[in-house]
Design a protein around this motif. Structure first.
Motif, PDB file in Angstrom:
ATOM      1  N   VAL A  45       0.863  -1.174   0.000  1.00  0.00           N
ATOM      2  CA  VAL A  45       0.000   0.000   0.000  1.00  0.00           C
ATOM      3  C   VAL A  45       0.903   1.228   0.000  1.00  0.00           C
ATOM      4  CG1 VAL A  45      -1.623   1.402   1.342  1.00  0.00           C
ATOM      5  CG2 VAL A  45      -1.977  -1.067   1.139  1.00  0.00           C
ATOM      6  N   ALA A  46       0.588   2.163  -0.868  1.00  0.00           N
ATOM      7  CA  ALA A  46       1.297   3.448  -0.893  1.00  0.00           C
ATOM      8  C   ALA A  46       0.263   4.547  -0.705  1.00  0.00           C
ATOM      9  CB  ALA A  46       2.041   3.640  -2.205  1.00  0.00           C
ATOM     10  N   GLU A  47       0.550   5.432   0.220  1.00  0.00           N
ATOM     11  CA  GLU A  47      -0.316   6.587   0.421  1.00  0.00           C
ATOM     12  C   GLU A  47       0.321   7.775  -0.266  1.00  0.00           C
ATOM     13  OE1 GLU A  47      -2.356   9.472   3.791  1.00  0.00           O
ATOM     14  OE2 GLU A  47      -1.109   7.789   4.460  1.00  0.00           O
ATOM     15  N   LEU A  48      -0.413   8.361  -1.183  1.00  0.00           N
ATOM     16  CA  LEU A  48       0.001   9.573  -1.867  1.00  0.00           C
ATOM     17  C   LEU A  48      -0.807  10.735  -1.293  1.00  0.00           C
ATOM     18  CD1 LEU A  48      -0.067   8.180  -5.520  1.00  0.00           C
ATOM     19  CD2 LEU A  48       1.819   8.119  -3.884  1.00  0.00           C
ATOM     20  N   ASP A  99     -10.776  -7.511   0.650  1.00  0.00           N
ATOM     21  CA  ASP A  99     -10.362  -7.676   2.050  1.00  0.00           C
ATOM     22  C   ASP A  99      -9.461  -6.524   2.482  1.00  0.00           C
ATOM     23  OD1 ASP A  99     -11.852  -9.988   2.135  1.00  0.00           O
ATOM     24  OD2 ASP A  99     -10.172 -11.320   2.571  1.00  0.00           O
ATOM     25  N   SER A 100      -8.574  -6.088   1.605  1.00  0.00           N
ATOM     26  CA  SER A 100      -7.697  -4.958   1.937  1.00  0.00           C
ATOM     27  C   SER A 100      -8.516  -3.691   2.148  1.00  0.00           C
ATOM     28  CB  SER A 100      -6.658  -4.739   0.838  1.00  0.00           C
ATOM     29  OG  SER A 100      -5.837  -5.880   0.727  1.00  0.00           O
ATOM     30  N   PHE A 101      -9.548  -3.507   1.337  1.00  0.00           N
ATOM     31  CA  PHE A 101     -10.435  -2.369   1.528  1.00  0.00           C
ATOM     32  C   PHE A 101     -11.066  -2.425   2.918  1.00  0.00           C
ATOM     33  CE2 PHE A 101     -14.407  -0.097   1.444  1.00  0.00           C
ATOM     34  CZ  PHE A 101     -14.109   1.065   0.746  1.00  0.00           C
ATOM     35  N   HIS A 105     -10.639   0.287   5.752  1.00  0.00           N
ATOM     36  CA  HIS A 105     -11.845   0.923   6.294  1.00  0.00           C
ATOM     37  C   HIS A 105     -11.821   0.857   7.826  1.00  0.00           C
ATOM     38  CE1 HIS A 105     -15.976   2.182   6.763  1.00  0.00           C
ATOM     39  NE2 HIS A 105     -16.203   1.111   7.495  1.00  0.00           N
ATOM     40  N   ALA A 106     -11.472  -0.307   8.364  1.00  0.00           N
ATOM     41  CA  ALA A 106     -11.406  -0.463   9.822  1.00  0.00           C
ATOM     42  C   ALA A 106     -10.309   0.417  10.426  1.00  0.00           C
ATOM     43  CB  ALA A 106     -11.172  -1.926  10.183  1.00  0.00           C
ATOM     44  N   GLU A 107      -9.285   0.721   9.648  1.00  0.00           N
ATOM     45  CA  GLU A 107      -8.200   1.596  10.106  1.00  0.00           C
ATOM     46  C   GLU A 107      -8.527   3.083   9.880  1.00  0.00           C
ATOM     47  OE1 GLU A 107      -4.478  -1.432   9.035  1.00  0.00           O
ATOM     48  OE2 GLU A 107      -4.989   0.175   7.642  1.00  0.00           O
ATOM     49  N   GLY A 108      -9.665   3.361   9.260  1.00  0.00           N
ATOM     50  CA  GLY A 108     -10.015   4.747   8.933  1.00  0.00           C
ATOM     51  C   GLY A 108      -9.164   5.302   7.804  1.00  0.00           C
ATOM     52  N   LYS A 109      -8.751   4.443   6.878  1.00  0.00           N
ATOM     53  CA  LYS A 109      -7.839   4.848   5.800  1.00  0.00           C
ATOM     54  C   LYS A 109      -8.448   4.641   4.409  1.00  0.00           C
ATOM     55  CE  LYS A 109      -4.141   5.624   8.395  1.00  0.00           C
ATOM     56  NZ  LYS A 109      -3.323   6.799   8.386  1.00  0.00           N
TER      57      LYS A 109
END
Length: 178
Positions: A45-48, A99-101, A105-109
């Protein structure tokens, strides 16, 4: 922002414009990215600044790619095995994303658009075939009538060469064993 490097499944990803990039399906319990839940997870996962990138990696270079090839012809039994293999791979990629979504979602991300990129070591026509099969099942780019946003903004299935030509700010290299 700084360059974030992630080594995963024999590939090195360099995200030059990432806020954070990491191996998402971490198996080491001591790492902060370890989930511990019995669900599937994309590899990286990369956050931009404006989006999240989910990356799934599948290296089939040491296997017979004909098993998944929609163009290959053989006996009825071989064709049925190929059909089952293609369906399995499509579903595997789909559930990795879903599943990653849920994890994110549970992480608020899930507060930014999500782009799903599958790095498969097939040729371009095979990768195009899998992208076409996968997109409607996520679904991409459109929200259902009652949703406020789509699950995935886009879905791409690429090999290393096409990845590097499409995403020069996120080069990937195959790490040679040895």
């Amino acid at each position: 922002m700084s360059q974030q490097e992630v080594e995963c499944d024999g590939f090195l990803f360099r995200f030059t414009d990432a806020i954070h990039a990491f191996k998402f399906d971490e198996t080491d319990r001591s790492k902060p990215e370890f989930h511990g839940a019995p669900m599937k997870a994309v590899d990286v996962v990369a956050e931009l600044e404006t989006a999240y990138i989910f990356v799934e990696v599948k290296d089939y270079s040491d296997q017979d790619p004909d098993l998944y090839d929609y163009r290959a012809q053989g006996s009825d039994e071989q064709n049925e095995e190929r059909k089952k293999a293609r369906k399995w791979l499509k579903n595997y990629l789909k559930y990795k994303f879903r599943d990653s979504f849920l994890y994110r979602h549970a992480e608020g991300k899930v507060d930014k658009p999500i782009h799903y990129i599958c790095l498969l070591t097939f040729d371009n026509p095979m990768n195009n075939y899998f992208a076409k099969m996968l997109r409607p099942e996520l679904p991409t780019g459109k929200a259902a009538r009652r949703w406020s946003s789509p699950l995935a903004q886009s879905c791409h299935v690429l090999n290393v060469d096409r990845w590097n030509s499409n995403y020069p700010k996120w080069p990937v290299t195959k790490i040679e064993a040895g």
